[in-house]
Write a protein that holds these residues in place. Structure first.
Motif, short mmCIF file in Angstrom:
data_model
loop_
_atom_site.label_atom_id
_atom_site.label_comp_id
_atom_site.label_asym_id
_atom_site.label_seq_id
_atom_site.Cartn_x
_atom_site.Cartn_y
_atom_site.Cartn_z
N SER A 1 -1.20 -2.23 -3.01
CA SER A 1 -1.43 -1.04 -3.17
C SER A 1 -2.98 -0.22 -2.06
O SER A 1 -3.58 0.09 -2.14
CB SER A 1 -2.50 -0.74 -4.51
OG SER A 1 -2.87 -1.11 -5.01
N ASN A 2 -2.31 -1.07 -0.71
CA ASN A 2 -4.00 -1.77 -0.19
C ASN A 2 -3.05 -2.34 1.34
O ASN A 2 -2.19 -2.58 1.52
CB ASN A 2 -4.58 -3.01 -0.24
CG ASN A 2 -5.77 -2.01 -1.47
OD1 ASN A 2 -6.66 -1.36 -1.27
ND2 ASN A 2 -5.35 -2.53 -2.59
N ALA A 3 -3.97 -1.47 2.38
CA ALA A 3 -3.15 -2.05 3.33
C ALA A 3 -3.51 -3.88 3.75
O ALA A 3 -4.44 -3.99 3.33
CB ALA A 3 -4.54 -1.36 4.76
N MET A 4 -2.84 -4.43 4.75
CA MET A 4 -2.88 -5.35 5.74
C MET A 4 -3.48 -5.09 6.38
O MET A 4 -2.96 -4.59 7.72
CB MET A 4 -2.02 -6.18 4.75
CG MET A 4 -0.48 -5.41 5.14
SD MET A 4 0.97 -6.61 5.45
CE MET A 4 -0.01 -8.13 6.40
N GLY A 5 -3.22 -6.27 7.30
CA GLY A 5 -3.33 -6.82 8.72
C GLY A 5 -3.34 -7.59 9.29
O GLY A 5 -2.92 -8.64 8.23
N TRP A 6 -3.25 -8.29 10.37
CA TRP A 6 -2.90 -9.41 11.11
C TRP A 6 -3.69 -9.30 12.21
O TRP A 6 -4.21 -8.72 13.02
CB TRP A 6 -1.68 -9.55 12.12
CG TRP A 6 -0.40 -9.46 10.74
CD1 TRP A 6 0.34 -8.48 10.14
CD2 TRP A 6 0.50 -10.52 10.22
NE1 TRP A 6 1.26 -9.28 9.41
CE2 TRP A 6 1.25 -10.14 9.92
CE3 TRP A 6 -0.41 -12.10 10.44
CZ2 TRP A 6 2.00 -11.24 8.39
CZ3 TRP A 6 1.13 -13.29 10.13
CH2 TRP A 6 1.47 -12.45 9.49
N ILE B 1 -1.16 -2.08 8.97
CA ILE B 1 -0.31 -1.00 8.18
C ILE B 1 -0.38 -0.53 6.84
O ILE B 1 -1.50 -1.67 6.51
CB ILE B 1 1.48 -1.88 8.10
CG1 ILE B 1 2.53 -0.96 7.53
CG2 ILE B 1 1.07 -2.81 7.08
CD1 ILE B 1 3.86 -1.90 7.26
N SER B 2 -0.50 0.65 7.00
CA SER B 2 -0.64 1.28 5.39
C SER B 2 0.34 0.60 4.28
O SER B 2 0.89 -0.36 4.06
CB SER B 2 -0.72 2.43 5.31
OG SER B 2 0.33 3.16 5.92
N TRP B 3 -0.86 1.31 3.20
CA TRP B 3 -0.18 0.01 2.02
C TRP B 3 1.37 0.90 1.71
O TRP B 3 2.62 0.50 1.46
CB TRP B 3 -0.91 1.15 0.61
CG TRP B 3 -0.60 2.13 0.23
CD1 TRP B 3 -1.36 3.61 1.00
CD2 TRP B 3 0.08 2.97 -0.76
NE1 TRP B 3 -1.41 4.87 0.81
CE2 TRP B 3 -0.68 4.34 -0.34
CE3 TRP B 3 1.14 2.52 -1.44
CZ2 TRP B 3 0.70 5.83 -0.98
CZ3 TRP B 3 1.57 3.51 -1.98
CH2 TRP B 3 1.87 4.62 -2.01
N SER B 4 1.67 1.87 2.03
CA SER B 4 3.15 2.76 2.28
C SER B 4 3.34 2.29 2.96
O SER B 4 5.17 2.56 3.22
CB SER B 4 3.23 4.47 2.01
OG SER B 4 2.33 4.71 3.42
N GLY C 1 6.86 -5.20 3.12
CA GLY C 1 7.93 -5.11 1.28
C GLY C 1 6.09 -5.27 0.19
O GLY C 1 5.04 -4.79 0.72
N LYS C 2 7.00 -5.34 -0.44
CA LYS C 2 5.88 -5.22 -1.97
C LYS C 2 4.91 -6.18 -2.40
O LYS C 2 3.74 -6.05 -2.69
CB LYS C 2 7.28 -4.94 -3.15
CG LYS C 2 5.51 -4.39 -4.82
CD LYS C 2 6.41 -4.45 -5.91
CE LYS C 2 5.23 -4.54 -6.89
NZ LYS C 2 6.43 -4.60 -8.79
N ASN C 3 5.13 -7.41 -1.59
CA ASN C 3 4.05 -8.66 -2.02
C ASN C 3 4.53 -9.50 -0.94
O ASN C 3 3.96 -10.83 -0.46
CB ASN C 3 5.25 -9.46 -3.23
CG ASN C 3 4.16 -8.46 -4.59
OD1 ASN C 3 3.44 -8.36 -4.61
ND2 ASN C 3 5.68 -8.65 -5.62
N THR C 4 4.83 -8.44 0.09
CA THR C 4 5.06 -9.49 1.72
C THR C 4 5.17 -8.31 2.97
O THR C 4 5.27 -8.03 2.54
CB THR C 4 6.74 -10.69 2.10
OG1 THR C 4 6.66 -10.56 0.86
CG2 THR C 4 6.68 -11.17 2.86
N GLY C 5 4.52 -9.44 3.50
CA GLY C 5 4.00 -8.65 5.20
C GLY C 5 4.53 -9.30 6.13
O GLY C 5 4.70 -10.72 5.68
N TYR C 6 5.04 -8.53 7.01
CA TYR C 6 5.62 -9.45 8.39
C TYR C 6 5.53 -8.98 9.47
O TYR C 6 5.05 -7.77 10.02
CB TYR C 6 7.04 -9.33 8.52
CG TYR C 6 7.53 -9.48 7.29
CD1 TYR C 6 8.41 -8.37 6.25
CD2 TYR C 6 8.46 -10.36 7.12
CE1 TYR C 6 9.00 -8.61 5.09
CE2 TYR C 6 9.29 -10.96 5.30
CZ TYR C 6 9.30 -9.49 5.06
OH TYR C 6 9.85 -9.79 3.38
#
Length: 115
Positions: free
Chosen positions: A31-36, A51-54, A73-78
């Motif tokens: 439910s939150n954005a993530m970054g690299w 990338i935004s949460w959606s 994805g729901k529990n993974t970022g790429y």
């Protein structure tokens, strides 16, 4: 609390590709954005992209725009990295936002691009 674990780093020749993954545990990741981010030897940590949460909105640093792609994805970022350059050599970190800050960080994965 969110725990993040990066994987997929390694040694690649210039022009090659790598795909980094960020496995997340914790209820707030999806439910939150993530970054690299990345940090090269002797340099400060720098923003690579987010990338935004959606997953509908992404941002990239100018240095990687057109070469790197962030998805989730729901529990993974790429982080898909193409056309890699020696200057992309760094430790890459994923991070999850909580409010206005990147509150949770992974331990990092080394990416080395040889010329």
């Amino acid at each position: 609390q969110v725990q993040l674990v990066e994987s997929g780093g390694g040694l690649v020749q210039a022009g090659g590709s790598l795909r980094l993954s960020c496995a997340a545990s914790g209820r707030t990741f999806s439910s939150n954005a993530m970054g690299w981010f990345r940090q090269a030897p002797g340099k400060e940590r720098e923003f690579v992209g987010s990338i935004s949460w959606s997953g509908s909105t992404t941002y990239y640093a100018d240095s990687v725009k057109g070469r790197f792609t962030i998805s989730r994805g729901k529990n993974t970022g790429y982080l898909q990295m193409d056309s890699l350059k020696p200057e992309d050599t760094a430790v890459y970190y994923c991070a999850s936002r909580l409010g206005a800050d990147y509150a949770y960080w992974g331990q990092g994965t080394q990416v080395t691009v040889s010329s």
